[in-house]
Design a protein around this motif. Sequence first.
Motif, short mmCIF file in Angstrom:
data_model
loop_
_atom_site.label_atom_id
_atom_site.label_comp_id
_atom_site.label_asym_id
_atom_site.label_seq_id
_atom_site.Cartn_x
_atom_site.Cartn_y
_atom_site.Cartn_z
N GLU A 263 -37.94 6.76 30.37
CA GLU A 263 -39.23 6.64 31.05
C GLU A 263 -39.43 7.80 32.02
O GLU A 263 -40.51 8.39 32.10
CB GLU A 263 -39.28 5.32 31.81
CG GLU A 263 -40.57 5.10 32.58
CD GLU A 263 -40.56 3.84 33.42
OE1 GLU A 263 -41.58 3.56 34.08
OE2 GLU A 263 -39.53 3.14 33.45
N MET A 264 -38.37 8.13 32.75
CA MET A 264 -38.43 9.28 33.65
C MET A 264 -38.66 10.56 32.86
O MET A 264 -39.45 11.43 33.26
CB MET A 264 -37.14 9.36 34.46
CG MET A 264 -37.11 10.48 35.48
SD MET A 264 -35.56 10.49 36.44
CE MET A 264 -35.87 11.93 37.50
N GLY A 265 -37.99 10.67 31.72
CA GLY A 265 -38.17 11.84 30.88
C GLY A 265 -39.59 11.98 30.38
O GLY A 265 -40.14 13.08 30.30
N GLY A 266 -40.20 10.84 30.04
CA GLY A 266 -41.59 10.87 29.60
C GLY A 266 -42.52 11.38 30.68
O GLY A 266 -43.47 12.12 30.41
N GLY B 163 -43.71 28.41 27.46
CA GLY B 163 -44.03 27.08 27.98
C GLY B 163 -44.06 26.03 26.89
O GLY B 163 -43.49 24.93 27.04
N GLU B 164 -44.69 26.35 25.78
CA GLU B 164 -44.73 25.41 24.65
C GLU B 164 -43.33 25.19 24.08
O GLU B 164 -42.98 24.07 23.69
CB GLU B 164 -45.68 25.94 23.56
CG GLU B 164 -47.14 25.98 23.98
CD GLU B 164 -47.68 24.61 24.37
OE1 GLU B 164 -47.26 23.61 23.75
OE2 GLU B 164 -48.50 24.53 25.29
N MET B 165 -42.54 26.25 24.04
CA MET B 165 -41.16 26.12 23.55
C MET B 165 -40.35 25.21 24.47
O MET B 165 -39.60 24.34 24.00
CB MET B 165 -40.50 27.50 23.48
CG MET B 165 -40.99 28.38 22.35
SD MET B 165 -40.13 29.98 22.39
CE MET B 165 -40.76 30.73 20.89
N LEU C 270 -37.63 20.10 25.59
CA LEU C 270 -37.48 18.93 26.45
C LEU C 270 -37.66 17.65 25.64
O LEU C 270 -36.89 16.69 25.77
CB LEU C 270 -38.48 18.99 27.60
CG LEU C 270 -38.51 17.79 28.55
CD1 LEU C 270 -37.14 17.59 29.21
CD2 LEU C 270 -39.59 17.98 29.61
N HIS C 271 -38.70 17.63 24.80
CA HIS C 271 -38.94 16.45 23.97
C HIS C 271 -37.77 16.20 23.02
O HIS C 271 -37.32 15.05 22.86
CB HIS C 271 -40.23 16.64 23.17
CG HIS C 271 -40.57 15.48 22.29
ND1 HIS C 271 -41.15 14.32 22.76
CD2 HIS C 271 -40.37 15.28 20.96
CE1 HIS C 271 -41.31 13.47 21.77
NE2 HIS C 271 -40.84 14.02 20.66
N LYS C 272 -37.27 17.25 22.41
CA LYS C 272 -36.14 17.11 21.48
C LYS C 272 -34.89 16.62 22.22
O LYS C 272 -34.11 15.82 21.67
CB LYS C 272 -35.85 18.44 20.80
CG LYS C 272 -36.86 18.83 19.72
CD LYS C 272 -36.40 20.11 19.02
CE LYS C 272 -37.31 20.47 17.85
NZ LYS C 272 -36.85 21.69 17.16
N ALA C 273 -34.68 17.11 23.43
CA ALA C 273 -33.50 16.71 24.19
C ALA C 273 -33.55 15.23 24.53
O ALA C 273 -32.54 14.51 24.44
CB ALA C 273 -33.39 17.54 25.47
N ILE D 30 -37.16 25.12 33.17
CA ILE D 30 -37.41 23.85 32.49
C ILE D 30 -36.64 23.80 31.18
O ILE D 30 -36.03 22.79 30.83
CB ILE D 30 -38.93 23.64 32.25
CG1 ILE D 30 -39.65 23.40 33.58
CG2 ILE D 30 -39.16 22.46 31.30
CD1 ILE D 30 -41.16 23.38 33.47
N GLY D 31 -36.67 24.91 30.44
CA GLY D 31 -35.89 24.99 29.21
C GLY D 31 -34.40 24.85 29.47
O GLY D 31 -33.69 24.18 28.71
N ASP D 32 -33.93 25.43 30.57
CA ASP D 32 -32.51 25.33 30.91
C ASP D 32 -32.12 23.89 31.22
O ASP D 32 -31.06 23.41 30.80
CB ASP D 32 -32.19 26.21 32.12
CG ASP D 32 -32.22 27.70 31.79
OD1 ASP D 32 -32.16 28.04 30.59
OD2 ASP D 32 -32.33 28.51 32.73
#
Length: 220
Positions: free
Chosen positions: A23-26, A130-132, A137-140, A200-202
């Motif tokens: 939920e936090m990730g969302g 940014g899109e990457m 993040l979604h995949k993680a 963010i990617g990191d």
Amino acid sequence: MSEKHLSSSFEADLNLLSSRLLEMGGLVESQTALALAVLNEFDGALVAAVLEGEHRLNAMEIAIDEEVSHIIARRQPAARDLRFLLATSQCITNLERAGDEARKLVKRMRRIHRDGAPRAFNIAEIKISGEMALKILHKALDAFARMDAVGAAQIVREDEAVDKEFRAFVRNLVTYMMEDPRTISTGLEYLFIAKAIERIGDHATNIAESVVYVVRGTDI
């Protein structure tokens, strides 16, 4: 968690913890998407939404981390369960920090807009990265939900693409500022924005690494 436990209440605790993390990730995904929308076109309402969401993220991090501590104290877990709890604590820290980066992004964009700085820079690399980062993040988070170590390991490799776009933007930015010193102030704002996206990617990659740690017991 996919593994069954002798204590159904323990399993329920772990499942609830996983749900709260997701939920936090969302929310972090939403924050990042809003921040990227501000990057495309400034919108004060979106900026306010990101700043407000940051307060919710901070509260969620504290609540989930406290629950992790309580479960460890009550259950005294071992092996994979303990790794899961430790990884959860690490993941919520990374999520909170990713949310911080989204907040930094919109505040920088607000400053650029407030100063009336013209859009003199080609920020295509920032948008691509940014899109990457959002995709990673979604995949993680998906890998965490399924405890998919294979998918998580792939994410670690994908983060290099975000870093590559960041480096390309920095090279172009430095060249542009050298040619026109009047753009240095705005250029530095965009540099910090690009760095926020890279971070963010990191943080997403750190979450993926935590999944591998839980499943395989190895720190990559």
